[in-house]
Every structure is written in structure tokens, then in C-alpha cells.
Write a protein that holds these residues in place. Structure first.
Motif, PDB file in Angstrom:
ATOM      1  N   VAL A  83       0.858  -1.179   0.000  1.00 32.21           N
ATOM      2  CA  VAL A  83       0.000   0.000   0.000  1.00 32.21           C
ATOM      3  C   VAL A  83       0.898   1.233   0.000  1.00 32.21           C
ATOM      4  O   VAL A  83       1.868   1.299   0.770  1.00 32.21           O
ATOM      5  CB  VAL A  83      -0.914   0.015   1.243  1.00 32.21           C
ATOM      6  N   TYR A  84       0.576   2.213  -0.858  1.00 29.91           N
ATOM      7  CA  TYR A  84       1.354   3.446  -0.967  1.00 29.91           C
ATOM      8  C   TYR A  84       0.529   4.605  -0.406  1.00 29.91           C
ATOM      9  O   TYR A  84      -0.627   4.800  -0.798  1.00 29.91           O
ATOM     10  CB  TYR A  84       1.741   3.706  -2.422  1.00 29.91           C
ATOM     11  N   VAL A  85       1.135   5.345   0.515  1.00 28.96           N
ATOM     12  CA  VAL A  85       0.446   6.420   1.233  1.00 28.96           C
ATOM     13  C   VAL A  85       1.218   7.725   1.065  1.00 28.96           C
ATOM     14  O   VAL A  85       2.430   7.769   1.319  1.00 28.96           O
ATOM     15  CB  VAL A  85       0.330   6.088   2.733  1.00 28.96           C
ATOM     16  N   THR A  86       0.531   8.789   0.637  1.00 24.49           N
ATOM     17  CA  THR A  86       1.173  10.104   0.520  1.00 24.49           C
ATOM     18  C   THR A  86       1.092  10.841   1.853  1.00 24.49           C
ATOM     19  O   THR A  86       0.042  10.888   2.484  1.00 24.49           O
ATOM     20  CB  THR A  86       0.508  10.960  -0.567  1.00 24.49           C
ATOM     21  N   ASN A  87       2.226  11.412   2.273  1.00 24.98           N
ATOM     22  CA  ASN A  87       2.307  12.157   3.524  1.00 24.98           C
ATOM     23  C   ASN A  87       2.527  13.636   3.206  1.00 24.98           C
ATOM     24  O   ASN A  87       3.651  14.058   2.906  1.00 24.98           O
ATOM     25  CB  ASN A  87       3.450  11.613   4.375  1.00 24.98           C
ATOM     26  N   VAL A  88       1.452  14.412   3.263  1.00 26.11           N
ATOM     27  CA  VAL A  88       1.498  15.817   2.863  1.00 26.11           C
ATOM     28  C   VAL A  88       2.477  16.610   3.725  1.00 26.11           C
ATOM     29  O   VAL A  88       3.201  17.487   3.240  1.00 26.11           O
ATOM     30  CB  VAL A  88       0.096  16.455   2.946  1.00 26.11           C
ATOM     31  N   GLY A  89       2.539  16.296   5.019  1.00 26.67           N
ATOM     32  CA  GLY A  89       3.363  17.072   5.927  1.00 26.67           C
ATOM     33  C   GLY A  89       4.826  16.730   5.915  1.00 26.67           C
ATOM     34  O   GLY A  89       5.648  17.503   6.440  1.00 26.67           O
ATOM     35  N   SER A  90       5.214  15.588   5.326  1.00 24.30           N
ATOM     36  CA  SER A  90       6.629  15.205   5.320  1.00 24.30           C
ATOM     37  C   SER A  90       7.205  15.017   3.930  1.00 24.30           C
ATOM     38  O   SER A  90       8.363  14.611   3.784  1.00 24.30           O
ATOM     39  CB  SER A  90       6.830  13.925   6.150  1.00 24.30           C
ATOM     40  N   ASP A  91       6.409  15.321   2.912  1.00 25.47           N
ATOM     41  CA  ASP A  91       6.874  15.236   1.519  1.00 25.47           C
ATOM     42  C   ASP A  91       7.421  13.844   1.189  1.00 25.47           C
ATOM     43  O   ASP A  91       8.448  13.699   0.518  1.00 25.47           O
ATOM     44  CB  ASP A  91       7.945  16.298   1.228  1.00 25.47           C
ATOM     45  N   THR A  92       6.726  12.836   1.662  1.00 24.34           N
ATOM     46  CA  THR A  92       7.168  11.461   1.452  1.00 24.34           C
ATOM     47  C   THR A  92       6.003  10.564   1.082  1.00 24.34           C
ATOM     48  O   THR A  92       4.828  10.936   1.202  1.00 24.34           O
ATOM     49  CB  THR A  92       7.838  10.881   2.710  1.00 24.34           C
ATOM     50  N   VAL A  93       6.354   9.361   0.659  1.00 28.62           N
ATOM     51  CA  VAL A  93       5.381   8.291   0.446  1.00 28.62           C
ATOM     52  C   VAL A  93       5.808   7.109   1.315  1.00 28.62           C
ATOM     53  O   VAL A  93       6.964   6.670   1.255  1.00 28.62           O
ATOM     54  CB  VAL A  93       5.316   7.873  -1.036  1.00 28.62           C
ATOM     55  N   SER A  94       4.893   6.608   2.127  1.00 30.02           N
ATOM     56  CA  SER A  94       5.146   5.417   2.942  1.00 30.02           C
ATOM     57  C   SER A  94       4.676   4.184   2.187  1.00 30.02           C
ATOM     58  O   SER A  94       3.584   4.173   1.609  1.00 30.02           O
ATOM     59  CB  SER A  94       4.410   5.499   4.284  1.00 30.02           C
ATOM     60  N   VAL A  95       5.503   3.135   2.202  1.00 33.23           N
ATOM     61  CA  VAL A  95       5.152   1.871   1.553  1.00 33.23           C
ATOM     62  C   VAL A  95       4.888   0.834   2.633  1.00 33.23           C
ATOM     63  O   VAL A  95       5.773   0.516   3.444  1.00 33.23           O
ATOM     64  CB  VAL A  95       6.266   1.391   0.611  1.00 33.23           C
ATOM     65  N   ILE A  96       3.664   0.314   2.661  1.00 34.06           N
ATOM     66  CA  ILE A  96       3.249  -0.657   3.676  1.00 34.06           C
ATOM     67  C   ILE A  96       3.248  -2.061   3.084  1.00 34.06           C
ATOM     68  O   ILE A  96       2.692  -2.288   2.001  1.00 34.06           O
ATOM     69  CB  ILE A  96       1.842  -0.324   4.203  1.00 34.06           C
ATOM     70  N   ASP A  97       3.867  -2.992   3.783  1.00 32.04           N
ATOM     71  CA  ASP A  97       3.787  -4.413   3.434  1.00 32.04           C
ATOM     72  C   ASP A  97       2.492  -4.953   4.027  1.00 32.04           C
ATOM     73  O   ASP A  97       2.296  -4.951   5.258  1.00 32.04           O
ATOM     74  CB  ASP A  97       4.999  -5.147   4.021  1.00 32.04           C
ATOM     75  N   THR A  98       1.581  -5.427   3.173  1.00 28.45           N
ATOM     76  CA  THR A  98       0.268  -5.857   3.666  1.00 28.45           C
ATOM     77  C   THR A  98       0.335  -7.169   4.449  1.00 28.45           C
ATOM     78  O   THR A  98      -0.592  -7.481   5.203  1.00 28.45           O
ATOM     79  CB  THR A  98      -0.726  -6.005   2.506  1.00 28.45           C
ATOM     80  N   ALA A  99       1.407  -7.926   4.275  1.00 26.76           N
ATOM     81  CA  ALA A  99       1.526  -9.176   5.029  1.00 26.76           C
ATOM     82  C   ALA A  99       1.853  -8.906   6.495  1.00 26.76           C
ATOM     83  O   ALA A  99       1.396  -9.633   7.394  1.00 26.76           O
ATOM     84  CB  ALA A  99       2.600 -10.067   4.416  1.00 26.76           C
ATOM     85  N   THR A 100       2.622  -7.837   6.746  1.00 22.86           N
ATOM     86  CA  THR A 100       3.049  -7.532   8.116  1.00 22.86           C
ATOM     87  C   THR A 100       2.389  -6.280   8.675  1.00 22.86           C
ATOM     88  O   THR A 100       2.529  -5.991   9.866  1.00 22.86           O
ATOM     89  CB  THR A 100       4.571  -7.341   8.161  1.00 22.86           C
ATOM     90  N   ASN A 101       1.691  -5.520   7.812  1.00 26.80           N
ATOM     91  CA  ASN A 101       1.094  -4.238   8.210  1.00 26.80           C
ATOM     92  C   ASN A 101       2.131  -3.307   8.842  1.00 26.80           C
ATOM     93  O   ASN A 101       1.891  -2.686   9.886  1.00 26.80           O
ATOM     94  CB  ASN A 101      -0.086  -4.449   9.160  1.00 26.80           C
ATOM     95  N   ALA A 102       3.285  -3.227   8.189  1.00 25.30           N
ATOM     96  CA  ALA A 102       4.360  -2.355   8.651  1.00 25.30           C
ATOM     97  C   ALA A 102       4.934  -1.588   7.477  1.00 25.30           C
ATOM     98  O   ALA A 102       4.933  -2.080   6.333  1.00 25.30           O
ATOM     99  CB  ALA A 102       5.465  -3.180   9.328  1.00 25.30           C
ATOM    100  N   VAL A 103       5.423  -0.377   7.751  1.00 27.88           N
ATOM    101  CA  VAL A 103       6.067   0.429   6.710  1.00 27.88           C
ATOM    102  C   VAL A 103       7.463  -0.124   6.459  1.00 27.88           C
ATOM    103  O   VAL A 103       8.277  -0.231   7.383  1.00 27.88           O
ATOM    104  CB  VAL A 103       6.151   1.912   7.126  1.00 27.88           C
ATOM    105  N   THR A 104       7.744  -0.485   5.230  1.00 26.11           N
ATOM    106  CA  THR A 104       9.044  -1.053   4.879  1.00 26.11           C
ATOM    107  C   THR A 104       9.953  -0.065   4.169  1.00 26.11           C
ATOM    108  O   THR A 104      11.167  -0.236   4.182  1.00 26.11           O
ATOM    109  CB  THR A 104       8.864  -2.282   3.977  1.00 26.11           C
ATOM    110  N   THR A 105       9.361   0.970   3.555  1.00 25.16           N
ATOM    111  CA  THR A 105      10.146   1.947   2.800  1.00 25.16           C
ATOM    112  C   THR A 105       9.477   3.307   2.891  1.00 25.16           C
ATOM    113  O   THR A 105       8.250   3.401   2.925  1.00 25.16           O
ATOM    114  CB  THR A 105      10.252   1.542   1.309  1.00 25.16           C
ATOM    115  N   THR A 106      10.295   4.357   2.943  1.00 23.57           N
ATOM    116  CA  THR A 106       9.795   5.725   2.861  1.00 23.57           C
ATOM    117  C   THR A 106      10.512   6.414   1.716  1.00 23.57           C
ATOM    118  O   THR A 106      11.749   6.408   1.647  1.00 23.57           O
ATOM    119  CB  THR A 106      10.038   6.492   4.177  1.00 23.57           C
TER     120      THR A 106
END
Length: 451
Positions: free
Chosen positions: A268-291
């Protein structure tokens, strides 16, 4: 006689899964390759881009420019804007129909939805909806979230008319659909309304984090729905669509807003307006693996499977020589007997030898042997004497990611294995084959003789 054959068929075009992120304060779109999670391109679009949607065939991305009342159309093969379409005031959300024929754009300033015919990239209809429309999603119908009137408008795709208006929570923002339900984020209630799309009624309300904005449904299997909570601070709620309960809450960046799921539902890819980043979530672990760092104030995100732009391959040339060797046959192991041939192929590119490539030798489609080219581009095949001397012999290089294919055929035409061409008298010791031009070339075959 020399017989050229058709070139080998090039490899099937590959595809890439890319995420398109609208950077609202930078007037750009960042393109993320999801295989490497790196930004591979930054595209200038219109003023204050908000929403983005990719066509089902992956060839185009539609971007709403809220500051310019336009939609930018991106050619995904070249990462360039090819068309700019005038729509209503303050366009926010955009969604494309499953067949790719229409794009629906919410115009927050006018309380309308513009319908774009994607074949011509023109607005063919304008539909009145609720007040200040934002989010939009397409399933069997079009669902539009109207925060100014706390409703969802349902548009019939065939007629482009509103067929239902559904009361939801306070200040609805985002909307996503799976086959049976529409999920609407209610920003001021910290809830998600679940609409039964068959009856267009709200049949569940789910508590999530504070200020829910974006929502995305995993369409493969329809297992989970992901909601961005802008001030929780900065989390994603995971909803099990079978039970309509929150099963996980995942910390992400600052002020998350847009959210999209990969086609295989693994990330899952999430846009973070306040940090100018995209968080990448691994759906198997429900954890952010990459920013991933992107542009300033990323808002919208859409993921599409995009055709790989085929890179031109280096043309190759294959030559073939069939040499008839005299020997004592069975009395001398390893030495060819009378009537046997050695096929010698040479592969070059731009006149230089190509090493380490597999060459296949055949006769009348019957495999003889394979060999790998050496440092001089040579590959060799010893032809067993059981094959008739009046056979035609073919050498083929199928091509690879960087080199184009080549093929060449040489035929011996008398009972002694001597080559014969239009009455020419050739030395029986060797037969030179065609120098085959690359597949795209119009060069005529040439015949070389060794007298």
C-alpha cells in the motif's frame, strides 16, 4: 542456393507497476517504480495538482489541477503531458471507468462532475451533484463524496444522471468501491460509512482514526480496505471488509492523505502531505518497509500497470559456412567421414564479434545441435553423415534483451555435397552462406563464393 528465413519473433513486451503521486505545492507528478521504490521521473503538470487516476491499459494518467480548472493527460510511455482538458472550477478527484472509456472529475467549486471521453479527451457531459464534491470512485455506478452536503451522489454511467443521494457522516472526503460496497471517509466524525451498492443504503459505520481522508480497497479478493487518518497522528486504519472491523493501525508519515493498493495487493502506498514522502506498507506484516522522498506536499496517488517501452536492440548479422571434410570415417574417431559437414556460423554486431550467444543449428526444422559463440563470434556444429547432402542447414540466433535476432540458411545441392548456385562451379571444399541482414533492414541478401 541460399534461402533467407524470417527473423525470430521479438520477446513479448514487459510491463511495470508504477505509482503516480501528485505534488500539490510543486505542480509536479512523481513517478515511482514499485519494483525498486525509486522515483524514476518527475513530470510538470498544471497548478495545484490533486487527484490522479491511471487508465486500465496503463497508457495514460489523468491529473486534476485544482488551481487551473484543468486536467493534465500524461502519456505514461514518455512521461509527458500530451493534452490539457478544461473542466469545472476547482477539480479534485478523478476516476476512470473499468473499460477505460470515461474519466469522471469532481469540480469542488461548481458542485458538478465533468465526464471526459478518453478517446477524444473532451468533456462530453457535466453532471450536477452535491455541494463541494471531492472524492470519486467508479464501480457499477459512479460514487461522489460531497462534504458540503454530507452526502454521496450516485451517477448512472450509461445515462450520466444522478440516480440516488445517500446521507453519510459529516464532511465526507474519500470514496472507494469493491464489488459489493462503497467505503466513504467522514473527516469530522472519524468514521467510515459502508454503503451497500445494491440498495444504495448505509449498512455499517466504522470508527477509525482522527480526520480520515483517503480510502482504498484491495480489489483482489476484496479482503481489506485502507484509510488514511491525517491527525491520529499520521496513521492508516486497516478494515477487514468481511467483518467491517479495524484489524490494524499503522503509523506512517505526517498528515497522510492519498492511498493506493498495488494490483497484487502486497503493498500500500500512502502520501504524507506534511513530510513530503510516500510510505510503503507491506500488507503481510502491516508495517512500513520503505519511505520515499517525493515532491512538496504530495496529495494523490494512483497505481497502474504500465507497458514497458521497448528498447531498441542492437542489430546483429549471422553468417553461415558449410564445410565438407574428407576423412576415413570410422577408422579415425572424431574425424568426419566422406559426406559429413561442419557448419560454421559467425555472429557480429556492427562488424564486431558477439561472444557468449546461443546459436541453434537445424535442417528442415530438425534440431542438429547448439553452440555458444566464442570470442571471435564463432559457433560450430558437426553434421552427422546420416543427413542427406542435399539438405539445407540453418543457423539461428533468437536475440536477447540487447541484441536483435538473426537467421541464415545455406543449401548443398548435389550428391557430393557440393554447393550449387545458378550454374556456378564452386570448390567442393567449402560453401559460404548468406550474410543475413537484421530483421528491420531492407538490404538484399548477398552470396559469397570461395573458389
Amino acid at each position: 542456393m541460399i534461402v533467407p528465413l524470417a527473423a525470430a519473433t521479438p520477446a513479448t513486451a514487459q510491463t511495470r507497476t508504477l505509482a503516480y503521486v501528485t505534488n500539490n505545492a510543486a505542480d509536479t507528478v512523481s513517478v515511482i517504480d514499485t519494483a525498486t521504490n525509486t522515483v524514476t521521473a518527475t513530470i510538470n503538470v498544471g497548478s495545484d495538482p490533486e487527484g490522479v487516476a491511471v487508465t486500465p491499459d496503463g497508457t495514460r494518467a489523468y491529473v486534476t489541477n485544482s488551481g487551473g480548472s484543468t486536467v493534465s493527460v500524461i502519456d505514461t510511455a514518455t512521461n509527458t503531458v500530451t493534452t490539457t482538458i478544461n473542466v469545472g472550477q476547482g477539480p479534485q478527484g478523478v476516476a476512470v471507468t473499468p473499460d477505460g472509456t470515461r474519466a469522471y472529475v469532481t469540480n469542488s467549486g461548481g458542485g458538478t462532475v465533468s465526464v471526459i471521453e478518453t478517446a477524444t479527451n473532451t468533456v462530453t457531459a457535466t453532471v450536477d451533484v452535491g455541494e463541494d464534491p471531492r472524492g470519486v470512485a467508479v464501480g457499477s455506478s459512479v460514487y461522489v463524496a460531497n462534504p458540503g452536503s454530507d452526502t454521496v451522489s450516485v451517477i448512472d454511467i450509461a445515462a450520466n444522471t444522478v440516480t440516488a443521494t445517500i446521507d453519510v457522516g459529516t464532511f465526507p472526503q474519500g470514496v472507494a468501491v469493491n464489488p459489493d460496497s462503497a467505503y466513504v471517509t467522514n473527516m469530522n466524525d472519524a468514521t467510515v460509512s459502508v454503503i451497500d451498492t445494491a440498495g444504495n443504503t448505509v449498512d455499517a459505520t466504522i470508527d477509525v482514526g482522527d480526520s480520515p481522508l483517503g480510502v482504498a480497497a484491495a480489489l483482489v479478493g476484496g479482503a481489506n480496505v485502507y484509510v488514511t487518518n491525517a491527525t491520529s497522528p499520521g496513521t492508516v486504519s486497516v478494515i477487514d471488509s468481511a467483518t467491517n472491523t479495524v484489524t490494524a493501525t499503522i503509523p506512517v508519515g505526517s498528515l497522510p492523505q492519498g492511498v493506493a493498493v498495488t494490483p497484487d495487493t502486497t503493498r500500500v502506498y500512502v502520501t504524507n502531505v506534511g513530510s513530503d514522502t510516500v510510505s510503503v506498507i507491506d500488507t503481510a506484516t502491516n508495517a512500513v518497509t520503505t519511505t520515499i522522498d517525493v515532491g512538496e506536499s504530495p496529495v494523490g496517488v494512483a497505481i497502474g500497470t504500465v507497458p514497458e517501452l521497448e528498447q531498441p536492440r542492437t542489430p546483429t548479422t549471422l553468417t553461415l559456412k558449410a564445410e565438407k571434410k574428407e576423412g576415413k570415417g570410422k577408422d579415425r574417431p572424431g574425424v568426419l567421414g566422406v559426406g559429413d559437414f561442419t557448419l560454421k556460423a559467425r555472429l557480429t554486431a556492427g562488424g564486431e564479434p558477439v561472444e557468449g550467444k546461443r546459436i541453434e543449428f537445424t535442417t528442415d526444422s530438425t534440431p542438429l545441435c547448439t553452440d555458444t559463440t566464442d570470442s571471435r563470434g564463432h559457433a560450430i556444429c558437426n553434421v552427422p553423415r546420416r543427413y542427406d547432402s542435399e539438405a539445407c542447414y540453418t543457423a539461428t540466433f533468437a536475440g536477447d534483451d540487447t541484441h536483435g535476432p538473426s537467421t541464415v540458411t545455406a543449401c548443398a545441392k548435389n550428391q557430393y555435397g557440393k554447393p550449387h548456385h545458378d550454374g556456378d562451379q564452386l570448390d567442393h571444399s567449402s560453401m559460404h552462406g548468406l550474410t543475413q541482414a537484421p530483421a528491420a533492414s531492407t538490404a538484399h541478401p548477398t552470396i559469397r563464393h570461395n573458389h
